[in-house]
Design a protein around this motif. Sequence first.
Motif, PDB file in Angstrom:
ATOM      1  N   VAL A 111      -8.875   1.697   4.457  1.00 59.28           N
ATOM      2  CA  VAL A 111      -8.185   2.032   2.919  1.00 59.28           C
ATOM      3  C   VAL A 111      -9.029   1.878   1.921  1.00 59.28           C
ATOM      4  CG1 VAL A 111      -5.828   1.441   3.063  1.00 59.28           C
ATOM      5  CG2 VAL A 111      -6.726  -0.511   1.960  1.00 59.28           C
ATOM      6  N   PRO A 113      -9.828   2.867  -2.445  1.00 66.89           N
ATOM      7  CA  PRO A 113      -8.891   3.361  -3.526  1.00 66.89           C
ATOM      8  C   PRO A 113      -9.494   4.786  -4.722  1.00 66.89           C
ATOM      9  CG  PRO A 113     -11.038   2.355  -4.060  1.00 66.89           C
ATOM     10  CD  PRO A 113     -11.062   1.996  -2.730  1.00 66.89           C
ATOM     11  N   PHE A 119      -4.348   3.931  -3.004  1.00 60.57           N
ATOM     12  CA  PHE A 119      -4.950   3.986  -2.230  1.00 60.57           C
ATOM     13  C   PHE A 119      -4.546   4.758  -1.896  1.00 60.57           C
ATOM     14  CE2 PHE A 119      -4.240  -0.105  -3.885  1.00 60.57           C
ATOM     15  CZ  PHE A 119      -5.267  -0.679  -4.199  1.00 60.57           C
ATOM     16  N   ARG A 133       0.776   1.618  -5.407  1.00 61.49           N
ATOM     17  CA  ARG A 133      -0.109   0.461  -5.929  1.00 61.49           C
ATOM     18  C   ARG A 133       1.664  -0.293  -5.633  1.00 61.49           C
ATOM     19  NH1 ARG A 133      -3.345  -0.935 -11.226  1.00 61.49           N
ATOM     20  NH2 ARG A 133      -4.480  -0.580  -9.624  1.00 61.49           N
TER      21      ARG A 133
ATOM     22  N   SER B 122      -8.313  -2.291  -7.443  1.00 63.13           N
ATOM     23  CA  SER B 122      -7.817  -1.247  -6.574  1.00 63.13           C
ATOM     24  C   SER B 122      -9.104  -1.206  -4.957  1.00 63.13           C
ATOM     25  CB  SER B 122      -7.604   0.427  -7.227  1.00 63.13           C
ATOM     26  OG  SER B 122      -6.917   0.264  -7.709  1.00 63.13           O
ATOM     27  N   ALA B 123     -10.292  -1.480  -6.083  1.00 66.33           N
ATOM     28  CA  ALA B 123     -11.330  -1.623  -5.009  1.00 66.33           C
ATOM     29  C   ALA B 123     -11.605  -3.278  -4.312  1.00 66.33           C
ATOM     30  CB  ALA B 123     -13.030  -1.733  -6.201  1.00 66.33           C
ATOM     31  N   THR B 125      -8.838  -4.646  -4.125  1.00 63.75           N
ATOM     32  CA  THR B 125      -8.432  -5.082  -3.485  1.00 63.75           C
ATOM     33  C   THR B 125      -8.523  -4.015  -2.089  1.00 63.75           C
ATOM     34  OG1 THR B 125      -6.120  -5.220  -5.076  1.00 63.75           O
ATOM     35  CG2 THR B 125      -5.519  -4.654  -3.441  1.00 63.75           C
ATOM     36  N   ALA B 126      -8.731  -2.936  -1.885  1.00 68.34           N
ATOM     37  CA  ALA B 126      -9.086  -2.234  -0.806  1.00 68.34           C
ATOM     38  C   ALA B 126     -10.604  -3.218   0.444  1.00 68.34           C
ATOM     39  CB  ALA B 126      -9.098  -0.880  -1.060  1.00 68.34           C
ATOM     40  N   GLN B 128     -10.306  -6.682   0.634  1.00 71.42           N
ATOM     41  CA  GLN B 128      -9.437  -7.649   1.024  1.00 71.42           C
ATOM     42  C   GLN B 128      -8.816  -6.986   2.177  1.00 71.42           C
ATOM     43  OE1 GLN B 128      -7.221  -8.883  -2.312  1.00 71.42           O
ATOM     44  NE2 GLN B 128      -8.962 -10.663  -2.976  1.00 71.42           N
ATOM     45  N   ILE B 129      -8.363  -5.877   2.521  1.00 68.03           N
ATOM     46  CA  ILE B 129      -6.924  -5.112   3.565  1.00 68.03           C
ATOM     47  C   ILE B 129      -7.987  -4.547   4.178  1.00 68.03           C
ATOM     48  CG2 ILE B 129      -5.770  -3.294   3.403  1.00 68.03           C
ATOM     49  CD1 ILE B 129      -4.711  -3.553   0.753  1.00 68.03           C
ATOM     50  N   ASN B 130      -9.115  -3.759   4.098  1.00 68.45           N
ATOM     51  CA  ASN B 130     -10.021  -3.146   5.323  1.00 68.45           C
ATOM     52  C   ASN B 130     -10.676  -4.863   6.154  1.00 68.45           C
ATOM     53  OD1 ASN B 130      -9.904  -0.916   4.203  1.00 68.45           O
ATOM     54  ND2 ASN B 130     -11.684  -0.736   2.837  1.00 68.45           N
ATOM     55  N   ARG B 132      -9.354  -7.573   6.210  1.00 71.75           N
ATOM     56  CA  ARG B 132      -8.254  -7.891   7.170  1.00 71.75           C
ATOM     57  C   ARG B 132      -8.351  -7.221   8.057  1.00 71.75           C
ATOM     58  NH1 ARG B 132      -6.682 -12.968   8.671  1.00 71.75           N
ATOM     59  NH2 ARG B 132      -5.553 -12.692   9.043  1.00 71.75           N
ATOM     60  N   ILE B 133      -7.966  -5.880   8.124  1.00 70.57           N
ATOM     61  CA  ILE B 133      -8.285  -5.253   9.614  1.00 70.57           C
ATOM     62  C   ILE B 133      -8.914  -5.189  10.431  1.00 70.57           C
ATOM     63  CG2 ILE B 133      -8.197  -2.042  10.104  1.00 70.57           C
ATOM     64  CD1 ILE B 133      -6.207  -1.806   7.645  1.00 70.57           C
TER      65      ILE B 133
END
Lengths: 145, 146
Positions: A111, A113, A119, A133, B122-123, B125-126, B128-130, B132-133
Motif C-alpha cells: 500500500v 499513501p 491509501f 482511511r 498516512s506514510a 501507517t503504510a 507499518q502495513i507493508n 507486516r505484509i
Amino acid sequence: MRVTVEQIDREREEELIVRCHDPGAAWVQGVQEAVSGQQTVCGWREDEMHRLKLSEVFYFEVVDERAFVYTQADVFEAKEKLYEFERLCAGSALFRCSKSMILNADRIDYVRPSLSGRFEAVLSNGEKVVVSRKYVAELKRMLGV
Amino acid sequence: MKNIMLWARRYVTIYGIIMLCTFFMCLLFNPTSELPVVSYFGRIMVFTLLSLLSMVVYYSRDELTPKGWWLRTALHALLLEAMLLPLAHRWGFWYSGTDIIVYAAFILLAKALWHLVDYGISARTAAQINERIRENRLEKRKDMIP
C-alpha cells in the motif's frame, strides 16, 4: 490435540466445530481462513454462472447499484448487495476497504499513501484500488499491526 | 468514541498549525507586539473551529475520485479564505492591503501544512502495513518449505 473426522450423508450440511481454549489462537484463525477460502460466491459472465472461491476473489465492487466480482484476470457480475458480501466474507481475509468495495487483504502486494489521506493498494495482479482511511483500521487489525 | 477522538486530534493539529503560523507572522511583521493572552487564545480556538467545520466540503456519499478531491481542496481553500479573512480583519489581525496578501498566504500555508502532516501519518501507517505484509509473506514461504 485430538482430530475427529466424521463422514455424513450428502443431504446433511457440512460443518466444522472447533473446540479450543483460545478462540483468538493463530491455529483457530488459520482454520477459519481455510474454511472461508473454501466458501464460494456465484459470478455471472455471458449468461454463464461460475462458482468462485472466496480465496480467488481479489475484490467486490458496486458500481451504479450493480455488483461485480474481480478475480486475477476476470470480472463477473453478481446479484448480491455489498452488505451481503460483507456478511459472507466475515472471518475471511476480505474486508470493507471503501464505501463501495470489499478487498482481499491476501491479494495486496503493498500500500502507499496519497495526499488525499487515503491509501492506494497495489494488488498482486498489478491493479490499484483505493483504501479509505476510515477502513484502514480494519486492514491493520487483520494483519495484526 | 473513535470519531470523537479523530475530530479531537484534528482540532488539536489545526490549533497547533494556526498557532505556529501566527507565531511566525508576528515574528516577521510585528516582533514587539503584545497580545492579550486570553482573548487571543479564544480567537484562535474560533478560527480552529471554523476551519474544522469548513471540512464539510469534503463530505460525499460516494467515494471521492482524485479529481473530485482536488476540486474540493481548492473549494475548501477558497472557503477558508472567505471565512477567516473578514474575521481576522475584524479582530485586528491585519489592516492594510499588503497585510491581507500575507495573511491569505499564511492561511494557504497552514492548509498545506495540514495536508503534509496528514500525509506523514498516512506514510507511517503504510510503512507499518507493508512491513507486516512482507513478514506474512516470509512466514508463508517458510511454511511451504518442507
